[in-house]
Design an enzyme around this catalytic site. Structure first.
Site, mmCIF file in Angstrom:
data_model
loop_
_atom_site.group_PDB
_atom_site.id
_atom_site.type_symbol
_atom_site.label_atom_id
_atom_site.label_comp_id
_atom_site.label_asym_id
_atom_site.label_seq_id
_atom_site.Cartn_x
_atom_site.Cartn_y
_atom_site.Cartn_z
ATOM 1 N N LEU A 43 0.812 -1.210 0.000
ATOM 2 C CA LEU A 43 0.000 0.000 0.000
ATOM 3 C C LEU A 43 0.849 1.265 0.000
ATOM 4 O O LEU A 43 1.969 1.297 0.487
ATOM 5 C CB LEU A 43 -0.940 -0.015 1.201
ATOM 6 N N ASP B 181 -8.588 4.143 2.097
ATOM 7 C CA ASP B 181 -8.339 5.140 3.135
ATOM 8 C C ASP B 181 -7.227 4.707 4.084
ATOM 9 O O ASP B 181 -6.484 5.539 4.596
ATOM 10 C CB ASP B 181 -9.614 5.485 3.903
ATOM 11 N N LYS C 19 -17.805 -0.777 3.815
ATOM 12 C CA LYS C 19 -17.081 -1.995 3.484
ATOM 13 C C LYS C 19 -18.064 -3.168 3.454
ATOM 14 O O LYS C 19 -18.926 -3.299 4.335
ATOM 15 C CB LYS C 19 -15.981 -2.239 4.517
ATOM 16 N N ARG D 72 31.444 9.083 -10.318
ATOM 17 C CA ARG D 72 30.172 9.827 -10.336
ATOM 18 C C ARG D 72 30.213 10.927 -11.391
ATOM 19 O O ARG D 72 29.209 11.214 -12.051
ATOM 20 C CB ARG D 72 29.854 10.401 -8.957
ATOM 21 N N GLU E 5 12.614 10.159 -1.765
ATOM 22 C CA GLU E 5 13.174 9.033 -2.511
ATOM 23 C C GLU E 5 12.129 8.016 -2.948
ATOM 24 O O GLU E 5 12.298 7.353 -3.975
ATOM 25 C CB GLU E 5 14.260 8.344 -1.681
ATOM 26 N N ARG F 167 32.518 8.631 -4.630
ATOM 27 C CA ARG F 167 32.631 10.075 -4.447
ATOM 28 C C ARG F 167 33.996 10.605 -4.896
ATOM 29 O O ARG F 167 34.076 11.578 -5.638
ATOM 30 C CB ARG F 167 32.412 10.418 -2.976
#
Length: 608
Positions: A119, A148, A240, A309, A357, A464
């Protein structure tokens, strides 16, 4: 709405309830009550507002319907039956072995865009599909059925904010506010106003209705279609298990077939075989695509020091110039991931997703639904927040490309909160995934381009700091391959590394050679799938393998190697990050984690 139409919609909704009850009863499991509450909503949508050609699910003008409340799959399958896409015989294969009608929907059905059931995911993915509609300049709409209960998920509100701020008027969320969750009442019950205030704060057009009144539903869906410059949410108060006395508005009935399904079918008016004629979309122009051109990847001189990178960013921009279907997304760190190189060249195809994200990954999934080739970048550590979306992308068999920068302790002084140390394990575990970890700039550029044609979830791990360029420009690095960097007949062990530790392994090999201990070195840039042949050869010729990685011991490169050679019986020593790092320089971090050149050399000596 004419009385005749109201009667037809009421009958259609009753049929959807009946078929939901029948399917769950035949399966002996399922969620019929969650399906019954939303039946009126979906009956009106299919009969009056959805534009879809079921014979041609790939029609680019089709609307998109996403069941975010994927447990209401009996309702979806009942709708497909009513639309003539499946027959009653197939409906009753629900949840059975070999059936396309799984417990929660997946793209095994051609009318399903993405797998749902975890969900809070359907609306964020719907945002991505709606973003694609803008990019393609097509008038299709995206309808998302939500429950909901799932409005408690933070990802819903990441989606709400992004859709509201972007004014995605082609997106409509239909929330089935049936008051009851799995174990009891939801947080706000039937207080649709509470939800309206929240969505309204994010800039959505909100409509509160009786979800069992076809006239109100029809008006709300029409209002959503006519709303401009902002998305719409329809908050529908429902019951429901509507229509069956045994379960209607009763706790404890979630996720179970009815005890007396025949009685419920009788209460609902009996079995029906009504058809719904879903309107096909109007003819539309072909989806807009941007022009491409020749591929010209960046080239770096051997001996230079360049961060992988940075090479990713320049290669992505080159890929964007070559392919008009490539898009990029970033989580407000484009100056660090270096996706900003693409953003500067192709601003219309770059999407700033901010520090969200889950929505970042979900939008990538939504964009690929429409045939785009998305690259989504952030720090490797922060992809952990979106792991459920990555997992579900695997279930959807979605083709997305994830890029995690600032991986490992080698980032240095920022400390452990910024260090991606679990990402290889996380991505290796995803169904059908590909995991790539380049060690130099030319390899990173080549693998960035290679990813464009990879199916499924693929992941590029970047570093990095600057690392030496060891491969000349123009070399290819196929998925599933490796590079043998040191090898001789006298080798007494083989060091297997990837990314930043490749350079430490090479230095250790030189140190050991000077001490009279020749060892081989393999750059295992493809962590999944691995180069089984190369690893098997090393395992059988030297009998001793030392894996070294800037990652946790569990689930990363070392385990990938063990999985490949365990039946061959070599001795394997795994070097990885075992402690909790703190701030230090990159060089100190590697030494403290015991994955630098000296630690590697010591491990070889101990092993021998």
């Amino acid at each position: 709405m004419p009385e005749r139409d109201l009667q037809y919609l009421t009958e259609l909704a009753a049929q959807l309830r009946v078929d939901s009850v029948r399917a769950a009863a035949e399966a002996g499991s399922g969620h019929p009550t969650s399906s019954m509450s939303a039946a009126d909503l979906m009956a009106v949508l299919f009969a009056c507002h959805l534009r879809y050609d079921f014979e041609h699910p790939g029609n680019p003008a089709n609307d998109h319907l996403i069941f975010s409340k994927g447990h209401a799959s009996p309702l979806l399958y009942a709708l497909l039956k009513a639309a003539g896409a499946i027959d009653d015989k197939e409906l009753l294969t629900f949840r059975k072995r070999g059936s396309r009608l799984e417990g929660h929907p997946t793209p095994r059905l051609p009318w399903v865009d993405v797998a749902t059931g975890s969900l809070g995911q359907g609306l964020p993915v719907g945002v991505g599909v709606a973003m694609a509609g803008r990019l393609e300049r097509l008038p299709y709409r995206v309808w998302v059925l939500c429950g909901d209960s799932e409005l408690a998920e933070g990802s819903i509100w990441e989606a709400a904010e992004h859709a509201g701020s972007e004014g995605l008027a082609n997106l409509t969320a239909i929330v089935d506010v049936n008051r009851l969750g799995q174990r009891g009442p939801t947080r706000h019950g039937w207080d649709t106003g509470a939800y309206a205030r929240r969505f309204g704060a994010f800039g959505w057009h909100t409509i509160e209705i009786d979800g069992h009144d076809p006239g109100q539903i029809d008006y709300a869906l029409g209002d959503a279609r006519n709303t401009r410059r902002r998305p719409t949410v329809i908050l529908a108060k429902t019951r429901k298990g509507e229509g069956a006395l045994e379960v209607e508005n009763r706790e404890g009935a979630h996720g179970k077939p009815l005890k007396e399904p025949d009685k419920a079918v009788e209460e609902l008016g009996g079995y029906r075989e009504a058809r719904v004629e879903v309107h096909e979309p109007d003819e539309a122009p072909a989806p807009y695509r941007f022009e491409g051109g020749p591929m010209s990847l960046p080239a770096y001189e051997v001996g230079d020091k360049v961060a992988t990178r940075a090479a990713f960013g320049e290669a992505l921009a080159a890929l964007g110039a070559a392919r008009g279907d490539v898009v990029a997304l970033d989580g407000e760190v484009a100056d660090s991931t270096k996706a900003e190189a693409f953003a500067k060249e192709f601003p219309e195809r770059f999407f700033e997703m901010y520090i969200a994200e889950q929505q970042l990954v979900a939008a990538a999934v939504g964009l690929q639904v429409r045939g785009w080739v998305p690259y989504a970048a952030t720090f490797a550590a922060f992809l952990t927040r979106a792991y459920d979306f990555i997992r579900m992308a695997g279930v959807s068999r979605a083709s997305i490309r994830l890029v995690g920068s600032h991986a490992g302790v080698s980032i240095g002084e920022d400390g452990p909160s910024q260090m991606g140390l679990e990402d290889l394990a996380m991505l290796r575990a995803v169904y059908g995934s590909t995991v790539l970890y380049p060690c130099d700039a030319n390899q990173a550029a080549a693998l960035t381009a290679e990813m464009a044609d990879i199916d499924g979830v693929s992941y590029l791990r970047t570093t990095r700091g600057s690392t030496p360029v060891i491969y000349p420009p123009g070399e290819r690095f196929p998925v599933g391959g490796s590079r043998v960097l040191r090898q001789s007949h006298e080798d007494r062990a083989t060091i297997v590394a990837a990314g930043v530790t490749v350079h430490e392994a090479l230095a250790a090999a030189d140190e050991l050679r000077d001490a009279g201990v020749p060892v081989g070195v393999i750059d295992l840039y493809s962590v999944k799938p691995v180069d089984i042949a190369a690893l098997a050869e090393a395992a059988t010729t030297t009998g001793n393998l030392i894996t070294v990685e800037d990652h946790r011991m569990e689930g990363g490169l070392g385990d990938a190697v063990m999985d490949a050679v365990s039946e061959l019986g070599p001795r394997v020593v795994k070097l990885a990050v075992t402690g909790l790092p703190a701030s230090a320089t990159p060089e100190e971090q590697l030494a403290l984690a015991r994955i630098d050149r000296h630690a590697i050399a010591d491990a070889v000596k101990r092993l021998l």
